[in-house]
Design a protein around this motif. Structure first.
Motif, mmCIF file in Angstrom:
data_model
loop_
_atom_site.group_PDB
_atom_site.id
_atom_site.type_symbol
_atom_site.label_atom_id
_atom_site.label_comp_id
_atom_site.label_asym_id
_atom_site.label_seq_id
_atom_site.Cartn_x
_atom_site.Cartn_y
_atom_site.Cartn_z
ATOM 1 N N LEU A 75 0.833 -1.211 0.000
ATOM 2 C CA LEU A 75 0.000 0.000 0.000
ATOM 3 C C LEU A 75 0.865 1.258 0.000
ATOM 4 O O LEU A 75 0.558 2.231 -0.695
ATOM 5 C CB LEU A 75 -0.953 -0.019 1.192
ATOM 6 N N LEU A 76 1.954 1.251 0.750
ATOM 7 C CA LEU A 76 2.883 2.378 0.756
ATOM 8 C C LEU A 76 3.517 2.548 -0.624
ATOM 9 O O LEU A 76 3.622 3.663 -1.144
ATOM 10 C CB LEU A 76 3.958 2.184 1.823
ATOM 11 N N HIS A 77 3.925 1.467 -1.231
ATOM 12 C CA HIS A 77 4.522 1.460 -2.568
ATOM 13 C C HIS A 77 3.562 2.110 -3.578
ATOM 14 O O HIS A 77 3.952 3.001 -4.341
ATOM 15 C CB HIS A 77 4.837 0.012 -2.939
ATOM 16 N N LEU A 78 2.309 1.676 -3.585
ATOM 17 C CA LEU A 78 1.315 2.231 -4.505
ATOM 18 C C LEU A 78 1.028 3.693 -4.209
ATOM 19 O O LEU A 78 0.872 4.512 -5.127
ATOM 20 C CB LEU A 78 0.029 1.408 -4.448
ATOM 21 N N SER A 79 0.975 4.054 -2.930
ATOM 22 C CA SER A 79 0.739 5.441 -2.537
ATOM 23 C C SER A 79 1.852 6.358 -3.046
ATOM 24 O O SER A 79 1.592 7.459 -3.536
ATOM 25 C CB SER A 79 0.625 5.528 -1.014
ATOM 26 N N GLN A 80 3.102 5.899 -2.950
ATOM 27 C CA GLN A 80 4.231 6.698 -3.428
ATOM 28 C C GLN A 80 4.186 6.872 -4.942
ATOM 29 O O GLN A 80 4.446 7.956 -5.451
ATOM 30 C CB GLN A 80 5.551 6.052 -2.998
ATOM 31 N N ILE A 81 3.840 5.814 -5.657
ATOM 32 C CA ILE A 81 3.737 5.917 -7.118
ATOM 33 C C ILE A 81 2.605 6.863 -7.497
ATOM 34 O O ILE A 81 2.749 7.711 -8.373
ATOM 35 C CB ILE A 81 3.538 4.521 -7.745
ATOM 36 N N TRP A 82 1.484 6.733 -6.812
ATOM 37 C CA TRP A 82 0.327 7.590 -7.090
ATOM 38 C C TRP A 82 0.667 9.064 -6.838
ATOM 39 O O TRP A 82 0.326 9.928 -7.631
ATOM 40 C CB TRP A 82 -0.845 7.164 -6.222
ATOM 41 N N SER A 83 1.370 9.348 -5.734
ATOM 42 C CA SER A 83 1.701 10.740 -5.397
ATOM 43 C C SER A 83 2.686 11.349 -6.391
ATOM 44 O O SER A 83 2.729 12.567 -6.540
ATOM 45 C CB SER A 83 2.243 10.840 -3.966
ATOM 46 N N ARG A 84 3.461 10.524 -7.085
ATOM 47 C CA ARG A 84 4.368 11.019 -8.123
ATOM 48 C C ARG A 84 3.648 11.198 -9.450
ATOM 49 O O ARG A 84 4.276 11.540 -10.456
ATOM 50 C CB ARG A 84 5.538 10.055 -8.329
ATOM 51 N N GLY A 85 2.365 10.932 -9.484
ATOM 52 C CA GLY A 85 1.604 11.089 -10.713
ATOM 53 C C GLY A 85 1.545 9.825 -11.550
ATOM 54 O O GLY A 85 1.245 9.865 -12.728
ATOM 55 N N GLY A 86 1.839 8.706 -10.943
ATOM 56 C CA GLY A 86 1.846 7.439 -11.677
ATOM 57 C C GLY A 86 3.207 7.218 -12.296
ATOM 58 O O GLY A 86 3.968 8.143 -12.509
ATOM 59 N N ALA A 87 3.490 5.993 -12.559
ATOM 60 C CA ALA A 87 4.780 5.645 -13.154
ATOM 61 C C ALA A 87 4.567 5.308 -14.616
ATOM 62 O O ALA A 87 3.686 4.548 -14.962
ATOM 63 C CB ALA A 87 5.377 4.453 -12.427
ATOM 64 N N ASN A 88 5.346 5.886 -15.461
ATOM 65 C CA ASN A 88 5.255 5.591 -16.876
ATOM 66 C C ASN A 88 6.150 4.392 -17.160
ATOM 67 O O ASN A 88 7.184 4.502 -17.810
ATOM 68 C CB ASN A 88 5.672 6.802 -17.699
ATOM 69 N N ILE A 89 5.750 3.228 -16.641
ATOM 70 C CA ILE A 89 6.596 2.049 -16.658
ATOM 71 C C ILE A 89 6.621 1.367 -18.019
ATOM 72 O O ILE A 89 7.677 1.050 -18.534
ATOM 73 C CB ILE A 89 6.123 1.052 -15.580
ATOM 74 N N SER A 90 5.473 1.165 -18.641
ATOM 75 C CA SER A 90 5.483 0.313 -19.819
ATOM 76 C C SER A 90 4.790 0.927 -21.024
ATOM 77 O O SER A 90 4.683 0.281 -22.052
ATOM 78 C CB SER A 90 4.809 -1.026 -19.497
ATOM 79 N N ASN A 91 4.311 2.146 -20.923
ATOM 80 C CA ASN A 91 3.570 2.723 -22.055
ATOM 81 C C ASN A 91 4.544 3.143 -23.143
ATOM 82 O O ASN A 91 5.383 4.001 -22.945
ATOM 83 C CB ASN A 91 2.737 3.910 -21.585
ATOM 84 N N ASN A 92 4.400 2.551 -24.306
ATOM 85 C CA ASN A 92 5.265 2.894 -25.444
ATOM 86 C C ASN A 92 4.529 3.726 -26.470
ATOM 87 O O ASN A 92 5.027 3.943 -27.553
ATOM 88 C CB ASN A 92 5.760 1.597 -26.113
ATOM 89 N N PHE A 93 3.326 4.189 -26.133
ATOM 90 C CA PHE A 93 2.503 4.862 -27.130
ATOM 91 C C PHE A 93 2.498 6.374 -26.971
ATOM 92 O O PHE A 93 2.061 7.068 -27.871
ATOM 93 C CB PHE A 93 1.063 4.347 -27.059
ATOM 94 N N GLY A 94 2.884 6.910 -25.828
ATOM 95 C CA GLY A 94 2.719 8.351 -25.632
ATOM 96 C C GLY A 94 3.869 9.025 -25.190
ATOM 97 O O GLY A 94 4.836 9.386 -25.026
#
Length: 129
Positions: free
Chosen positions: A110-129
């Motif tokens: 939950l902490l891990h997801l909260s940190q990613i969310w607060s950074r605006g999401g992680a652009n981990i795998s999107n190759n389209f934008g």
């Protein structure tokens, strides 16, 4: 719009993104929806590689030698915990001690997801934008 995509147990963000790649492309192209694939914070080490107790203990896991090797992750570990309290009577001593299910690591996830969310999401795998 971004949507968090959380993989199942014994999987990873990469594996999940490969499984639904065509859906990811269509959502991005037709609706501008970005799927964000996030890895669970816990490595899923196999019991066969355990160090210490037989079939348990600390798991040793070498990093994969190539990117094609499977590395799975988890969001939590389900554990059965036995009561540490001794039974109050002799009759109760003959019964098995009660056990409860505990979910270890869920707070870290939950902490891990909260940190990613607060950074605006992680652009981990999107190759389209």
């Amino acid at each position: 719009m971004r949507v968090f995509c959380l993989h199942s147990v014994e999987s990873s963000a990469l594996q999940f993104s490969q499984e639904i790649h065509k859906l990811e492309e269509r959502l991005w192209e037709k609706h501008g929806i970005e799927l964000v694939f996030v890895d669970g914070p816990l490595l899923d080490a196999q019991i066969g590689d355990a160090v210490g107790e037989t079939n348990g203990g600390i798991n040793a896991m070498d990093p994969p030698s190539s990117s094609s090797e499977r590395v799975s992750r988890r969001w939590y570990v389900e554990e059965t915990a036995r009561s540490a309290m001794p039974p109050p009577t002799a009759a109760a001593a003959s019964q098995a001690s009660p056990s409860t299910i505990q979910y270890s690591g869920l707070d870290a996830s939950l902490l891990h997801l909260s940190q990613i969310w607060s950074r605006g999401g992680a652009n981990i795998s999107n190759n389209f934008g």
